[in-house]
Design a protein around this motif. Structure first.
Motif, PDB file in Angstrom:
ATOM      1  N   ARG A  10      10.195 -19.498 -40.430  1.00 33.38           N
ATOM      2  CA  ARG A  10       8.891 -19.349 -39.788  1.00 33.38           C
ATOM      3  C   ARG A  10       9.040 -18.433 -38.579  1.00 33.38           C
ATOM      4  NH1 ARG A  10       5.696 -23.296 -36.767  1.00 33.38           N
ATOM      5  NH2 ARG A  10       6.893 -25.073 -37.435  1.00 33.38           N
ATOM      6  N   ALA A  25       7.899 -30.110 -26.765  1.00 34.50           N
ATOM      7  CA  ALA A  25       7.410 -28.740 -26.955  1.00 34.50           C
ATOM      8  C   ALA A  25       7.129 -28.084 -25.602  1.00 34.50           C
ATOM      9  CB  ALA A  25       6.154 -28.751 -27.831  1.00 34.50           C
ATOM     10  N   LEU A  82      12.425 -19.327 -36.837  1.00 31.62           N
ATOM     11  CA  LEU A  82      12.865 -20.716 -36.902  1.00 31.62           C
ATOM     12  C   LEU A  82      13.252 -21.042 -38.342  1.00 31.62           C
ATOM     13  CD1 LEU A  82       9.963 -22.228 -34.776  1.00 31.62           C
ATOM     14  CD2 LEU A  82      12.289 -21.761 -34.014  1.00 31.62           C
ATOM     15  N   ARG A  91       3.790 -30.800 -35.959  1.00 31.81           N
ATOM     16  CA  ARG A  91       3.253 -29.480 -36.259  1.00 31.81           C
ATOM     17  C   ARG A  91       2.113 -29.100 -35.318  1.00 31.81           C
ATOM     18  NH1 ARG A  91       4.436 -26.161 -40.452  1.00 31.81           N
ATOM     19  NH2 ARG A  91       3.201 -24.859 -39.071  1.00 31.81           N
ATOM     20  N   ASP A 145       8.238 -28.268 -42.752  1.00 29.97           N
ATOM     21  CA  ASP A 145       8.812 -26.953 -43.004  1.00 29.97           C
ATOM     22  C   ASP A 145       9.973 -26.992 -43.979  1.00 29.97           C
ATOM     23  OD1 ASP A 145       7.518 -24.914 -41.172  1.00 29.97           O
ATOM     24  OD2 ASP A 145       7.922 -26.545 -39.773  1.00 29.97           O
ATOM     25  N   VAL A 177       6.887 -21.006 -24.298  1.00 26.63           N
ATOM     26  CA  VAL A 177       7.540 -21.419 -23.047  1.00 26.63           C
ATOM     27  C   VAL A 177       8.405 -20.286 -22.482  1.00 26.63           C
ATOM     28  CG1 VAL A 177       9.216 -23.023 -22.047  1.00 26.63           C
ATOM     29  CG2 VAL A 177       7.446 -23.874 -23.598  1.00 26.63           C
ATOM     30  N   ARG A 178       9.169 -19.637 -23.371  1.00 26.29           N
ATOM     31  CA  ARG A 178      10.074 -18.567 -22.911  1.00 26.29           C
ATOM     32  C   ARG A 178       9.466 -17.175 -23.103  1.00 26.29           C
ATOM     33  NH1 ARG A 178      12.561 -22.319 -25.747  1.00 26.29           N
ATOM     34  NH2 ARG A 178      14.209 -23.583 -24.817  1.00 26.29           N
ATOM     35  N   LEU A 211      11.739 -26.077 -29.809  1.00 23.13           N
ATOM     36  CA  LEU A 211      11.080 -25.382 -30.916  1.00 23.13           C
ATOM     37  C   LEU A 211      11.352 -26.048 -32.243  1.00 23.13           C
ATOM     38  CD1 LEU A 211      12.178 -21.802 -29.838  1.00 23.13           C
ATOM     39  CD2 LEU A 211       9.845 -22.692 -29.758  1.00 23.13           C
ATOM     40  N   HIS A 212      12.394 -26.848 -32.253  1.00 21.74           N
ATOM     41  CA  HIS A 212      12.966 -27.296 -33.501  1.00 21.74           C
ATOM     42  C   HIS A 212      13.095 -28.806 -33.498  1.00 21.74           C
ATOM     43  CE1 HIS A 212      15.820 -27.244 -36.776  1.00 21.74           C
ATOM     44  NE2 HIS A 212      15.495 -25.986 -36.942  1.00 21.74           N
ATOM     45  N   GLY A 265      18.486 -23.840 -37.136  1.00 19.43           N
ATOM     46  CA  GLY A 265      18.457 -23.247 -35.806  1.00 19.43           C
ATOM     47  C   GLY A 265      17.374 -22.207 -35.661  1.00 19.43           C
ATOM     48  N   LEU A 266      17.659 -21.222 -34.813  1.00 20.06           N
ATOM     49  CA  LEU A 266      16.663 -20.192 -34.557  1.00 20.06           C
ATOM     50  C   LEU A 266      17.341 -18.907 -34.141  1.00 20.06           C
ATOM     51  CD1 LEU A 266      16.361 -19.904 -31.157  1.00 20.06           C
ATOM     52  CD2 LEU A 266      15.565 -22.224 -31.527  1.00 20.06           C
ATOM     53  N   GLN A 287       7.552 -17.315 -35.073  1.00  9.86           N
ATOM     54  CA  GLN A 287       6.706 -17.955 -34.069  1.00  9.86           C
ATOM     55  C   GLN A 287       6.942 -17.314 -32.699  1.00  9.86           C
ATOM     56  OE1 GLN A 287       6.265 -22.185 -34.665  1.00  9.86           O
ATOM     57  NE2 GLN A 287       6.450 -22.594 -32.475  1.00  9.86           N
ATOM     58  N   GLY A 302       3.461 -27.284 -32.608  1.00  8.90           N
ATOM     59  CA  GLY A 302       4.180 -26.057 -32.964  1.00  8.90           C
ATOM     60  C   GLY A 302       5.645 -26.229 -33.298  1.00  8.90           C
ATOM     61  N   LEU A 303       6.120 -27.465 -33.462  1.00 12.75           N
ATOM     62  CA  LEU A 303       7.543 -27.648 -33.741  1.00 12.75           C
ATOM     63  C   LEU A 303       7.870 -27.298 -35.190  1.00 12.75           C
ATOM     64  CD1 LEU A 303       8.156 -31.067 -31.932  1.00 12.75           C
ATOM     65  CD2 LEU A 303       8.750 -28.787 -31.110  1.00 12.75           C
ATOM     66  N   TYR A 304       8.998 -26.627 -35.390  1.00  9.43           N
ATOM     67  CA  TYR A 304       9.549 -26.433 -36.730  1.00  9.43           C
ATOM     68  C   TYR A 304      10.133 -27.767 -37.153  1.00  9.43           C
ATOM     69  CZ  TYR A 304      12.168 -24.538 -40.638  1.00  9.43           C
ATOM     70  OH  TYR A 304      12.650 -24.279 -41.894  1.00  9.43           O
ATOM     71  N   THR A 305       9.697 -28.287 -38.289  1.00  9.05           N
ATOM     72  CA  THR A 305       9.975 -29.681 -38.626  1.00  9.05           C
ATOM     73  C   THR A 305      10.833 -29.794 -39.875  1.00  9.05           C
ATOM     74  OG1 THR A 305       7.860 -30.206 -37.625  1.00  9.05           O
ATOM     75  CG2 THR A 305       8.858 -31.915 -38.951  1.00  9.05           C
ATOM     76  N   PRO A 338      11.652 -18.713 -47.718  1.00  7.51           N
ATOM     77  CA  PRO A 338      10.652 -19.793 -47.659  1.00  7.51           C
ATOM     78  C   PRO A 338      10.838 -20.768 -46.491  1.00  7.51           C
ATOM     79  CG  PRO A 338      11.451 -19.521 -49.904  1.00  7.51           C
ATOM     80  CD  PRO A 338      12.255 -18.596 -49.057  1.00  7.51           C
ATOM     81  N   ARG A 339      12.091 -20.986 -46.079  1.00  6.15           N
ATOM     82  CA  ARG A 339      12.327 -21.980 -45.016  1.00  6.15           C
ATOM     83  C   ARG A 339      12.098 -21.400 -43.623  1.00  6.15           C
ATOM     84  NH1 ARG A 339      18.679 -21.207 -44.015  1.00  6.15           N
ATOM     85  NH2 ARG A 339      18.582 -19.010 -44.437  1.00  6.15           N
TER      86      ARG A 339
END
Lengths: 363, 94
Positions: free
Chosen positions: B17, A48, B30, A76, A105, B23-24, A53-54, B34-35, B19, A79-82, B14-15
């Motif tokens: 998020r 993280a 998310l 979590r 998640d 960091v960036r 992020l993932h 992927g993102l 955020q 903050g990671l999407y899990t 629902p899946r």
């Protein structure tokens, strides 16, 4: 400047109750001691901080780890999407509740076929009903559901039925992924490679489903890359967006990079994730375009497909730095064509080798 | 696919998020595969997609904060939401 990674694949264990002959896990792995909860917690925090992020929690079968809910909590907390990538076997109401409470998640469940008998045959295990139960549990606990079906010569003709079956399970996303030939899949390549006619028909079926289900269910179709004339943009470039930590703590640019001869990867027990990502010779070896041979070096596609897959280049040509031989511009394309010719003369059910678990593994 | 209507009350699928990538220093959506990095405008729109607020109310609320005509904002919102709907990242509740 070194890029920052977006996604970590955590292979928690190579143990698995299924025996799928297309498994991409290394076929030669002998086990070794799995990372502990504390070690994974450190890896997640370092990931993280590095920009990840993932998180994909994968394996083997990640549910084989009794401490999985604690691993989700650790992820979590930073903050990671899990996302849990699972066969579904081993999920019961109790564990589903624990995982949901830990903040999971999303869950991706694999199926081998729409047809229970074929599914069980391919999995080498009576897993199909357990998977259906897992799907119900995921819905009951309000977790997001993706489905994954690996596609190959034995089930590719059933793609319309597979898609209809998947729709009936109401996932948000369906991934139909043709086999990539690494690990166990490599041993069964002759039996698993689809014919050209099968691949052409399947592509049309997948495209029709994508158009029909747009905005309702995401349908991803991963092409059979041996049958293409341009390579896949493997991992979106080596050491660029993705990293993998395997059960024993080796840090890899992709799950299969351990198959490349002469590359010895650093282990999380000996260094920080940041130093390995930023400074290790192996992560830097195929970054960017400097390392590329002709024809990649001058190719307008070089920042689109990144020269293809390094593992595949090493496997098929003996040179990890060669152009992926799937590419029609590769001087080695004939290697792939010979493999295809040979595979198409092999009977599909002729001696499949089913995945075995590594010996002597600890949790 | 459902045609977007100003009365819809969009929410994240629902899946998905929302955020802030600390960091960036950028907002991201998310999801399992992927993102998506959001532009500042898209972020302002997405963070209002709570399943209770109608698209029309989102446009008005943006009008209070940004110096642009409601017509331009409405177009921005509809385009952004159509893009997210194509990607299956939002749900349009009636």
């Amino acid at each position: 400047m070194t890029p920052r990674p977006y996604a970590l694949l955590a292979e928690l264990t190579y143990r698995c109750p299924l025996h799928c002959p297309y498994c991409s896990n290394p076929a030669t792995h002998t086990g070794g001691e799995e990372l502990s909860l504390d070690e994974w917690t450190r890896v997640f925090a370092e990931a993280a901080a590095l920009g990840v992020l993932h998180l994909g929690l994968s394996g083997g079968e990640p549910l084989a780890r009794r401490d999985l809910p604690k691993l989700v909590t650790a992820a979590r907390q930073v903050g990671l999407y899990t996302n849990l990538i699972t066969s579904g076997v081993g999920l019961d109401a109790n564990r589903a509740r624990e995982l949901q409470a830990a903040g999971l998640d999303s869950v991706q469940i694999s199926f081998q076929s729409d047809d229970p008998a074929q599914g069980n045959t391919i999995a080498g295990s009576k897993a199909h009903d357990a998977k259906l139960k897992a799907v119900r549990l995921v819905h009951d606990h309000g977790l997001a559901l993706s489905l994954n079906v690996v596609i190959h010569r034995l089930n590719i003709d059933r793609l319309p039925q597979i898609i209809a079956f998947a729709e009936s399970l109401r996932p948000e996303r369906l991934e139909l992924a043709n086999v990539q030939y690494h690990g166990w899949a490599l041993r069964n390549r002759n039996q698993l490679l689809p014919t050209r006619e099968q691949a052409q028909t399947a592509l049309l079926v997948a495209q029709k489903a994508q158009a029909r289900l747009k905005g309702k269910m995401d349908v991803v179709y991963v092409l059979p890359d041996y049958l293409q004339d341009r390579p896949k943009p493997c991992m979106q470039g080596w050491g660029r967006h993705y990293l993998t930590v395997n059960p024993a703590g080796d840090v890899l640019p992709c799950p299969n990079a351990g198959s490349i001869p002469d590359l010895v990867f650093e282990n999380i027990r000996q260094g920080s994730l940041a130093s390995i990502w930023n400074e290790s010779a192996n992560f830097n070896r195929f970054r960017g375009t400097e390392w590329m041979p002709v024809p990649c070096r001058d190719c307008p596609q070089r920042e689109i497909d990144f020269g293809g897959c390094r593992c595949q280049a090493a496997l098929l040509t003996g040179q990890a730095a060669a152009t992926d031989p799937v590419c029609a511009l590769s001087p080695d394309r004939e290697i792939v064509d010979r493999i295809l010719d040979h595979a198409w003369r092999t009977e599909p059910d002729d001696g499949l080798v089913f995945r075995q678990n590594p010996q002597a593994v600890l949790s | 696919m459902t045609e977007i209507d100003p009365h819809h009350r969009p929410s994240l699928a629902p899946r998905v998020r929302l955020q802030i990538d600390t960091v960036r220093q950028e907002p991201v959506l998310l999801y399992p595969e992927g993102l998506l990095v959001l532009s500042p405008t898209a972020h302002e729109i997405v963070r209002r997609c709570d399943g209770h607020t109608s698209i029309e109310s989102i446009v008005r609320s943006l009008g209070d904060e940004f110096d642009a005509t409601e017509e331009i904002l409405r177009q921005d919102v509809l385009e952004t939401l159509a893009d997210l709907q194509q990607r299956n990242l939002i749900v349009l509740d009636p």
